[in-house]
Design a protein around this motif. Structure first.
Motif, PDB file in Angstrom:
ATOM      1  N   VAL A 184      -1.581  -3.751 -10.665  1.00 37.48           N
ATOM      2  CA  VAL A 184      -1.689  -4.775  -9.628  1.00 37.48           C
ATOM      3  C   VAL A 184      -3.036  -5.448  -9.839  1.00 37.48           C
ATOM      4  N   VAL A 213       2.241  -6.508 -11.674  1.00 34.10           N
ATOM      5  CA  VAL A 213       2.250  -7.317 -10.463  1.00 34.10           C
ATOM      6  C   VAL A 213       0.923  -8.047 -10.420  1.00 34.10           C
ATOM      7  N   ARG A 268       2.851  -3.158  -0.346  1.00 34.17           N
ATOM      8  CA  ARG A 268       3.542  -1.913  -0.679  1.00 34.17           C
ATOM      9  C   ARG A 268       5.000  -2.187  -1.054  1.00 34.17           C
ATOM     10  N   ILE A 294       5.183  -3.901  -4.526  1.00 37.30           N
ATOM     11  CA  ILE A 294       4.906  -2.989  -5.639  1.00 37.30           C
ATOM     12  C   ILE A 294       6.112  -2.089  -5.896  1.00 37.30           C
ATOM     13  N   THR A 340       8.625  -1.835  -9.291  1.00 37.68           N
ATOM     14  CA  THR A 340       8.787  -0.619 -10.094  1.00 37.68           C
ATOM     15  C   THR A 340      10.207  -0.071 -10.055  1.00 37.68           C
TER      16      THR A 340
END
Length: 375
Positions: A82, A104, A360, A363, A367
């Protein structure tokens, strides 16, 4: 792995530190490592104890950033990166290609406006076009930034999500209650930012000289244009009313005691300092730069005429005369009180909780399918 150039002073660094603090831990589902591309003698923001930090020595170079981060990614094999800021974003996308993991990226500026000119601007735009579209998710800090990425850099809209910067109201109000480092008066105007061309602090000085107010302009920030700005203030006859205060560790104590906040930038991704000023109880006069101020104030300009919105006024870029008129209007108690009340209500939409949960979710979405179990 969270990646950023450094933790030197700035809005992106402050948001980065907040997110790392709030997302790290078993209860959030993440074990975070931080990678800092540049070694800094002093860091304005500090990470919580216990978070591993990898400090690289890229000296601001893009090629060194890519090379060193690729080695680090290969060694640590993070499930996802990130990243914040353009150089870190490009380096992270390239680095993660080696492992096949998702990247990200968080775009903090209006990319087209920020890189609109110069030889290096052209190269940077080219690099972004070659890398950003392959990021798994791109987090834009405003709708304006999202539209720019889609229109000018061929990023699919499905990859982009807009997450506004968080405003830590509790922290701001606690720090605002502390004594300020410098003397501040209720009729002072304040602007915050590095003293560089993009922040256009000269507009604030010109507006002060054109206004009827007898208050001062307090400039919080440091940078290479300090001497030029001091010379401009002297040429306009307001040198004794312009305080170039440099970096102030607690700007909120200054903001809370001043009269009005000025945003004069030529381009913004999302103006953190403007929101924090509103949270501190200041009305705002903002230039209608791309992008962010109009979204925050929930208003648009009618031609060249200033427009009052939720928490302050919007004026055309570089129109210091219009800014001066709005400054004079906002010292009127009734107008000021209404803007302050509206502004403080508006910042509730930018809570830390909302931003953290949105990051959150993004992310974990990035994934999905990569063998990473959600927390």
């Amino acid at each position: 792995m969270f990646v950023i150039n450094s933790l030197a002073g700035g809005g992106a660094e402050r948001v980065f530190t907040t997110l790392v603090r709030e997302l790290n831990g078993a209860d959030r589902g993440f074990a975070i490592t931080v990678a800092l591309l540049d070694e800094e003698a002093e860091e304005a923001y500090h990470l919580p104890p216990g978070i591993p930090v990898e400090r690289l020595d890229t000296r601001g170079g893009l090629l060194r950033s890519v090379t060193q981060l690729r080695r680090l990614v290969w060694r640590l094999r993070p499930d996802v990166t990130v990243s914040f800021l353009s150089r870190a974003n490009v380096a992270a996308v390239v680095a993660m290609r080696r492992t096949g993991g998702p990247a990200v990226i968080s775009e903090r500026v209006n990319t087209t406006a920020h890189l609109k000119s110069g030889r290096f601007g052209f190269l940077s735009r080219l690099l972004i076009r070659r890398t950003y579209p392959s990021a798994r998710k791109i987090i834009a800090v405003s709708e304006g930034v999202a539209q720019t990425l889609e229109a000018d850099f061929s990023v699919e809209r499905e990859r982009i999500c807009v997450i506004y910067n968080p405003v830590d109201l509790e922290r701001i109000r606690a720090m605002a209650a502390k004594p300020p480092e410098i003397e501040v008066f209720a009729d002072d105007f304040v602007t915050v930012g590095r003293l560089v061309a993009n922040k256009n602090t000269a507009m604030a000085i010109r507006a002060l000289a054109a206004s009827q107010s007898q208050g001062r302009l307090i400039v919080l920030g440091e940078g290479p244009l300090r001497d030029d700005l001091a010379a401009l203030a002297a040429a306009l006859g307001v040198a004794d009313r312009v305080l170039l205060a440099g970096f102030v560790a607690n700007p909120y104590a200054v903001l809370a005691r001043a009269g009005c906040y000025l945003l004069t930038s030529n381009a913004e991704g999302f103006p953190n300092a403007m929101l924090e000023a509103m949270a501190s109880g200041l009305p705002v006069v903002a230039a209608d730069c791309p992008s962010g101020p109009a979204e925050i104030l929930q208003v648009s300009l009618d031609g060249e005429n200033p427009a009052f919105g939720t928490g302050g006024a919007l004026v055309a870029m570089n129109d210091h005369v219009a800014m001066a008129r709005c400054m004079d209007r906002l010292v009127e108690p009734i107008v000021r009180d209404v803007c302050v009340q509206q502004g403080q209500a508006r910042v509730d939409a930018f809570s830390v909780t909302r931003a953290v949960e949105a990051f959150r979710d993004t992310i974990l979405s990035a994934t999905a399918g990569n063998g990473v179990l959600p927390g």
